[in-house]
Write an enzyme that holds these catalytic residues in place. Structure first.
Site, PDB file in Angstrom:
ATOM      1  CE  LYS A  23      32.790  30.974  -5.151  1.00 16.71           C
ATOM      2  NZ  LYS A  23      33.701  30.674  -3.709  1.00 16.71           N
TER       3      LYS A  23
ATOM      4  CG  HIS B 136      36.777  32.901  -3.595  1.00 14.16           C
ATOM      5  ND1 HIS B 136      35.460  33.309  -3.203  1.00 14.16           N
ATOM      6  CD2 HIS B 136      36.967  34.002  -4.611  1.00 14.16           C
ATOM      7  CE1 HIS B 136      35.040  34.180  -3.754  1.00 14.16           C
ATOM      8  NE2 HIS B 136      35.853  34.627  -4.710  1.00 14.16           N
TER       9      HIS B 136
ATOM     10  CD  GLU C 112      41.585  30.393  -2.831  1.00 15.65           C
ATOM     11  OE1 GLU C 112      40.707  30.385  -3.584  1.00 15.65           O
ATOM     12  OE2 GLU C 112      40.876  30.062  -1.583  1.00 15.65           O
TER      13      GLU C 112
ATOM     14  CB  CYS D 113      32.186  37.231  -3.965  1.00 13.85           C
ATOM     15  SG  CYS D 113      31.521  37.501  -5.574  1.00 13.85           S
TER      16      CYS D 113
END
Length: 419
Positions: A341, A308, A319, A168
């Site tokens: 996302k 992310h 994160e 990814c």
């Protein structure tokens, strides 16, 4: 000329993704907080625990390819050809018929799995009809480097061509590596991006087995909810994004539109686990710190981070910790962070390129896009995640984070074009 005397700028963008089939419609949807997640139509999902995904709807490869060529390519390569065609047009570049100029242009493309549709199709044929009936083009359709390879053929890109396969983080690596090729003086222009198309029953079942995917099947648009206490996994997406990277003086000389400058690239390894990030975020922080050092910036200089932000507890919490380590607690508390996302789903190998594109547009328009579905914040995720509504703000420097299975960590920094 010293290495950093050669600066790299972004002069073209292109994409097909769950929010739209071009840059303008995708960016408008992201700003409006539109979800691209819905029930799976690519296959009969009645037997899989997850029945939702972020598919690219209404994509017609024949808008970019002749019928015969489209049949020779997997869906993920078709996506990348479409995105790259848009990006080259946007940049005002065309190397077809100009071999001399084409020798100075390369392509680096990231993909996590490659042509999974063709792999499954070939395997089904083998089992149902025998080895002799397997399509002779199966290998060329499924190998992960074919998006880069075919883009070079379609657009006559004869310079350095490569494929990054770091799960990814793959397309973020592609952009960083492409920028390095320009900085080193090897070429003046690079096509960089990523693509993925793995919404197939096998891949969904495999991710289900690893407990990674959301099963919020009754609420598709609310299923991807990064940094929210009610999240239950990520939502698989598909699509591609392409950035045209160009040496700054080369772009100025031809009066190209400059969206942003690529100022920082950092990467590291967690060296910890095949799927889980190293607890505490030290590995991810190291990539961000390297990008900051590369850009000559402090943590407090970063205005916006496209996280992310997968919508898994392990990623979101790690994160968050990593951002605090890399930027410092005070700067981390003041930076706007969002996970797009929440709207696009997770494009796996294509995610880094799409989120880099979003970061560039955030700088251009002074808009931090929202993290939708963040209604009940996870107490362990205590940064400013721009919940649910876009935020107008000045963005001089934006960071885009991408992390992949195997412990691959990548951070890119884009800056507003300046002197």
């Amino acid at each position: 000329m010293k290495r950093h005397d050669r600066r790299v700028v972004v002069t073209g963008l292109g994409t097909v993704n769950p929010l739209g089939l071009d840059v303008d419609s995708s960016w408008a949807a992201a700003r409006a907080g539109v979800s691209g997640v819905d029930r799976i139509t690519a296959f009969d999902a009645s037997d899989t625990a997850t029945k939702i995904a972020a598919e690219v709807g209404n994509f017609d490869p024949l808008e970019y390819l002749e019928h015969k060529e489209a049949r020779r390519l997997d869906r993920y390569t078709q996506f990348f050809v479409a995105a790259t065609s848009q990006a080259l047009d946007d940049a005002g570049l065309d190397y077809r018929g100009d071999d001399r100029a084409a020798a100075g242009v390369g392509a680096i493309v990231g993909a996590g799995l490659g042509g999974m549709h063709s792999f499954i199709e070939g395997l089904d044929t083998l089992r149902e009809r025998g080895a002799a009936r397997v399509n002779p083009l199966t290998i060329t359709k499924l190998i992960p480097n074919m998006a880069a390879g075919y883009a070079s053929i379609a657009f006559n890109l004869q310079g350095p061509t490569n494929c990054t396969v770091t799960a990814c983080a793959a397309s973020a690596n592609a952009i960083g590596d492409a920028a390095e090729m320009i900085r080193r003086g090897i070429v003046d222009v690079m096509v960089a991006g990523g693509s993925e198309a793995v919404i197939v029953e096998f891949a969904v079942a495999a991710f289900n087995s690893s407990k990674a995917l959301s099963t919020r099947n009754d609420e598709p648009a609310r299923a991807s909810r990064p940094f929210d206490a009610g999240r239950d996994g990520f939502v698989m997406g598909e699509g591609a994004a392409t950035l045209i990277l160009e040496e700054r003086e080369h772009a100025i000389a031809r009066r190209a539109t400059i969206y942003a400058e690529v100022t920082g690239y950092g990467m590291s390894s967690d060296a910890y686990h095949v799927t889980l990030p190293r607890p505490g975020g030290a590995g991810q922080a190291r990539a961000m710190e390297m990008a900051l050092k590369d850009a000559g910036l402090q943590g407090s200089d970063i205005d916006y981070i496209n996280a992310h932000g997968t919508s898994t507890a392990a990623n979101d919490r790690t994160e968050t910790s990593a951002i605090k380590i890399a930027l410092g607690e005070e700067a981390a508390a003041g930076v706007a962070v969002s996970s797009t996302k929440s709207m696009t789903g997770h494009l796996l190998g294509g995610a880094g390129a799409l989120e880099a594109m979003v970061s560039v547009l955030a700088i251009r328009d002074g808009i931090a896009p929202p993290t939708i579905n963040q209604d009940d914040p996870d107490p362990e995720c205590d940064l400013d995640y721009v919940p649910n509504v876009e935020r107008p703000m000045t963005i001089r420097h934006a960071m885009s984070n991408s992390f992949g299975f195997g412990g691959h960590n990548v951070a890119l920094i884009f800056s507003a074009p300046g002197d």
